[in-house]
Design an enzyme around this catalytic site. Structure first.
Site, PDB file in Angstrom:
ATOM      1  N   CYS A 263     -58.920 -18.814  84.399  1.00 12.65           N
ATOM      2  CA  CYS A 263     -60.341 -18.631  84.092  1.00 12.65           C
ATOM      3  C   CYS A 263     -61.084 -19.948  83.876  1.00 12.65           C
ATOM      4  O   CYS A 263     -62.315 -19.954  83.851  1.00 12.65           O
ATOM      5  CB  CYS A 263     -60.511 -17.730  82.879  1.00 12.65           C
ATOM      6  SG  CYS A 263     -59.723 -16.147  83.111  1.00 12.65           S
TER       7      CYS A 263
ATOM      8  N   HIS B 181     -67.457 -19.025  79.816  1.00 13.27           N
ATOM      9  CA  HIS B 181     -66.664 -18.087  80.612  1.00 13.27           C
ATOM     10  C   HIS B 181     -66.939 -16.674  80.081  1.00 13.27           C
ATOM     11  O   HIS B 181     -66.923 -16.444  78.874  1.00 13.27           O
ATOM     12  CB  HIS B 181     -65.176 -18.428  80.492  1.00 13.27           C
ATOM     13  CG  HIS B 181     -64.281 -17.375  81.053  1.00 13.27           C
ATOM     14  ND1 HIS B 181     -64.505 -16.801  82.285  1.00 13.27           N
ATOM     15  CD2 HIS B 181     -63.169 -16.782  80.546  1.00 13.27           C
ATOM     16  CE1 HIS B 181     -63.566 -15.899  82.515  1.00 13.27           C
ATOM     17  NE2 HIS B 181     -62.749 -15.875  81.480  1.00 13.27           N
TER      18      HIS B 181
ATOM     19  N   ASN C 148     -64.741  -9.468  83.180  1.00  9.84           N
ATOM     20  CA  ASN C 148     -64.191 -10.825  83.280  1.00  9.84           C
ATOM     21  C   ASN C 148     -63.722 -11.053  84.720  1.00  9.84           C
ATOM     22  O   ASN C 148     -62.745 -10.443  85.159  1.00  9.84           O
ATOM     23  CB  ASN C 148     -63.021 -10.943  82.293  1.00  9.84           C
ATOM     24  CG  ASN C 148     -62.372 -12.321  82.321  1.00  9.84           C
ATOM     25  OD1 ASN C 148     -62.649 -13.131  83.198  1.00  9.84           O
ATOM     26  ND2 ASN C 148     -61.500 -12.569  81.359  1.00  9.84           N
TER      27      ASN C 148
HETATM   28  N1  ACO Z   1     -59.040   1.633  74.523  1.00  4.69           N
HETATM   29  C1  ACO Z   1     -58.766   2.145  73.319  1.00  4.69           C
HETATM   30  N2  ACO Z   1     -57.939   1.556  72.451  1.00  4.69           N
HETATM   31  C2  ACO Z   1     -57.374   0.400  72.828  1.00  4.69           C
HETATM   32  C3  ACO Z   1     -57.612  -0.181  74.091  1.00  4.69           C
HETATM   33  C4  ACO Z   1     -58.478   0.480  74.949  1.00  4.69           C
HETATM   34  N3  ACO Z   1     -58.796   0.016  76.182  1.00  4.69           N
HETATM   35  N4  ACO Z   1     -56.900  -1.321  74.174  1.00  4.69           N
HETATM   36  C5  ACO Z   1     -56.249  -1.442  73.013  1.00  4.69           C
HETATM   37  N5  ACO Z   1     -56.521  -0.415  72.205  1.00  4.69           N
HETATM   38  C6  ACO Z   1     -56.036  -0.143  70.856  1.00  4.69           C
HETATM   39  C7  ACO Z   1     -54.720  -0.833  70.556  1.00  4.69           C
HETATM   40  O1  ACO Z   1     -53.639  -0.067  71.028  1.00  4.69           O
HETATM   41  C8  ACO Z   1     -54.771  -0.898  69.057  1.00  4.69           C
HETATM   42  O2  ACO Z   1     -54.403   0.355  68.536  1.00  4.69           O
HETATM   43  P1  ACO Z   1     -53.453   0.459  67.234  1.00  4.69           P
HETATM   44  O3  ACO Z   1     -54.245  -0.218  66.154  1.00  4.69           O
HETATM   45  O4  ACO Z   1     -53.295   1.915  67.066  1.00  4.69           O
HETATM   46  O5  ACO Z   1     -52.215  -0.289  67.604  1.00  4.69           O
HETATM   47  C9  ACO Z   1     -56.243  -1.107  68.746  1.00  4.69           C
HETATM   48  O6  ACO Z   1     -56.949  -0.715  69.930  1.00  4.69           O
HETATM   49  C10 ACO Z   1     -56.605  -2.521  68.408  1.00  4.69           C
HETATM   50  O7  ACO Z   1     -55.993  -3.365  69.360  1.00  4.69           O
HETATM   51  P2  ACO Z   1     -56.199  -4.922  69.288  1.00  4.69           P
HETATM   52  O8  ACO Z   1     -55.429  -5.579  70.377  1.00  4.69           O
HETATM   53  O9  ACO Z   1     -55.970  -5.370  67.884  1.00  4.69           O
HETATM   54  O10 ACO Z   1     -57.750  -4.996  69.623  1.00  4.69           O
HETATM   55  P3  ACO Z   1     -58.686  -6.229  69.491  1.00  4.69           P
HETATM   56  O11 ACO Z   1     -59.750  -5.964  68.530  1.00  4.69           O
HETATM   57  O12 ACO Z   1     -57.935  -7.514  69.364  1.00  4.69           O
HETATM   58  O13 ACO Z   1     -59.371  -6.236  70.932  1.00  4.69           O
HETATM   59  C11 ACO Z   1     -59.195  -7.401  73.000  1.00  4.69           C
HETATM   60  C12 ACO Z   1     -58.539  -6.381  72.073  1.00  4.69           C
HETATM   61  C13 ACO Z   1     -60.533  -6.882  73.449  1.00  4.69           C
HETATM   62  C14 ACO Z   1     -58.293  -7.594  74.212  1.00  4.69           C
HETATM   63  C15 ACO Z   1     -59.382  -8.710  72.248  1.00  4.69           C
HETATM   64  O14 ACO Z   1     -58.178  -9.122  71.626  1.00  4.69           O
HETATM   65  C16 ACO Z   1     -59.854  -9.814  73.146  1.00  4.69           C
HETATM   66  O15 ACO Z   1     -60.947  -9.779  73.649  1.00  4.69           O
HETATM   67  N6  ACO Z   1     -59.050 -10.855  73.337  1.00  4.69           N
HETATM   68  C17 ACO Z   1     -59.400 -11.918  74.229  1.00  4.69           C
HETATM   69  C18 ACO Z   1     -59.160 -11.443  75.602  1.00  4.69           C
HETATM   70  C19 ACO Z   1     -59.763 -12.360  76.600  1.00  4.69           C
HETATM   71  O16 ACO Z   1     -60.830 -12.868  76.409  1.00  4.69           O
HETATM   72  N7  ACO Z   1     -59.030 -12.536  77.666  1.00  4.69           N
HETATM   73  C20 ACO Z   1     -59.417 -13.299  78.722  1.00  4.69           C
HETATM   74  C21 ACO Z   1     -59.582 -14.765  78.388  1.00  4.69           C
HETATM   75  S1  ACO Z   1     -58.861 -15.817  79.493  1.00  4.69           S
HETATM   76  C22 ACO Z   1     -59.130 -15.138  80.930  1.00  4.69           C
HETATM   77  O17 ACO Z   1     -60.244 -14.824  81.182  1.00  4.69           O
HETATM   78  C23 ACO Z   1     -58.011 -14.829  81.834  1.00  4.69           C
END
Ligand code: ACO
Length: 329
Positions: free
Chosen positions: A123, A256, A286
């Site tokens: 990215c 990004h 993304n």
């Molecule tokens: N729908 C519903 N529930 C979900 C989903 C979904 N799509 N995905 C995960 N969950 C659930 C999980 O299972 C978890 O449930 P649990 O508490 O029962 O175990 C709960 O939601 C919380 O999960 P977390 O992983 O803690 O959620 P978080 O608030 O961290 O959000 C996310 C997840 C959106 C991926 C976040 O961590 C994030 O944005 N991280 C950065 C990702 C990113 O930017 N990546 C790309 C950057 S680099 C590049 O671009 C390649």
């Protein structure tokens, strides 16, 4: 007589989104048919994403790159034959080789052209490519560069993994950079730390005619989130210090487009208001290396970004890699 400094300047932008637009609700319904539960509310509240575009099965990164490149060349009023450097940032190349840049060069009808090569920084790829092109132009080696970010990330997604498949989309963006005595790129900073390779990866390769390992994207979302927020703030200050400019002088911030929460947190730490940030993650998801040039092109074409504006672009992604560029339009 002292010679004035040489710069590279953005003289054209272009982008392309595949025709197939998929809203959160459409994706939620499709995933439900596979027994995977998610919701529009979850996706919007955690990421800011409302829709993304997916490429057609036969559509490749070089196809989309070509569309974006042609639009950027048209804005720059340059013929393809005047391009002497092509750098394509992609993690989803058409082939293992030749490079996507060589395929784009050929599709543009350029024969016996200048250099064409791909950059792999996930990215951060576009920021890496932009910085490389700037350095090659300022050193006087090349005059007109096409810098492209293009991705078919949908092909790396496991649609049985709701934690990743809701986040990404496909598309391409391009800029034309030209040698100039007028200030363009003011400063750029690139970084990498391979010790974080495992938090965001596609740990597969080709062996004996087969895929060995895992060819689906894997991510530790929380680890990526924490690292992204930390490095984006740091690199913004580094690139501002290098140019000797205060953050109050930034007209537009284009981070990004991965997650709205990461973007607004960075803007807040820099003291840049949300109105000065270009946001396309809501409509594109993304798109990895394509996200920044896509957002730049949207804001140039809708008239928000214009000549003389100071723009900061910031990339962060797998590797782990990150970087920023400050430039005058
Ligand atoms: N729908 C519903 N529930 C979900 C989903 C979904 N799509 N995905 C995960 N969950 C659930 C999980 O299972 C978890 O449930 P649990 O508490 O029962 O175990 C709960 O939601 C919380 O999960 P977390 O992983 O803690 O959620 P978080 O608030 O961290 O959000 C996310 C997840 C959106 C991926 C976040 O961590 C994030 O944005 N991280 C950065 C990702 C990113 O930017 N990546 C790309 C950057 S680099 C590049 O671009 C390649």
């Amino acid at each position: 007589m002292t010679q004035s400094a040489m710069y590279s300047r953005v003289i054209g932008t272009g982008s392309y989104l595949p025709l197939c637009r998929v809203t959160n609700q459409q994706l939620v319904d499709e995933l439900a048919r596979r027994g995977i539960q998610t919701s529009d509310e979850w996706i919007v509240s955690r990421t800011g994403i409302r829709a993304r575009h997916f490429s057609a099965p036969e559509q490749t990164s070089s196809d989309m790159a070509l569309e974006a490149a042609c639009r950027a060349l048209e804005m720059a009023k340059l013929k393809a034959s005047e391009i002497d450097l092509i750098i394509v940032a992609t993690s989803t190349p058409d082939f293992v080789f030749p490079s996507t840049a060589c395929l784009v060069q050929s599709k543009l009808g350029i024969k016996n052209g200048g250099a064409a090569f791909d950059i792999q920084a996930v990215c951060s790829g576009f920021v890496y490519a932009f910085s490389m092109a700037d350095n090659l132009i300022r050193s006087g080696v090349y005059r007109n560069a096409l810098v492209i970010g293009t991705e078919v990330f949908s092909r790396l997604l496991d649609f049985n993994d709701r934690t990743t498949c809701v986040l990404f989309g496909d598309g391409a963006g391009a800029i034309v950079l030209q040698q100039s005595r007028q200030p363009g790129v003011l400063s750029s900073v690139l970084h990498a730390d391979g010790s974080h390779a495992n938090i965001l990866c596609v740990p597969g390769n080709v062996q004996g005619g087969m895929v060995a390992g895992q060819a689906f994207l894997q991510m530790d979302g929380q680890a990526v989130f924490k690292l992204a927020v930390k490095v984006l703030e740091k690199v913004a200050h580094e690139v501002l210090d290098k140019a000797g400019i205060d953050s109050s002088l930034i007209d537009w911030l284009i981070p990004h487009q991965a997650n709205l929460r990461i973007m607004t947190s960075t803007a807040k730490k820099l003291g840049v208001s949300d109105e000065k940030m270009v946001i396309t993650v809501d409509q594109h998801g993304n798109t990895s290396a394509a996200s920044i040039p896509l957002a730049l092109d949207v804001a140039v074409r809708d008239g928000r970004i214009h000549s003389g504006h100071r723009v900061m672009v910031q990339g962060v992604g797998g590797g782990f890699t990150w970087g920023a560029i400050l430039f005058c339009m």
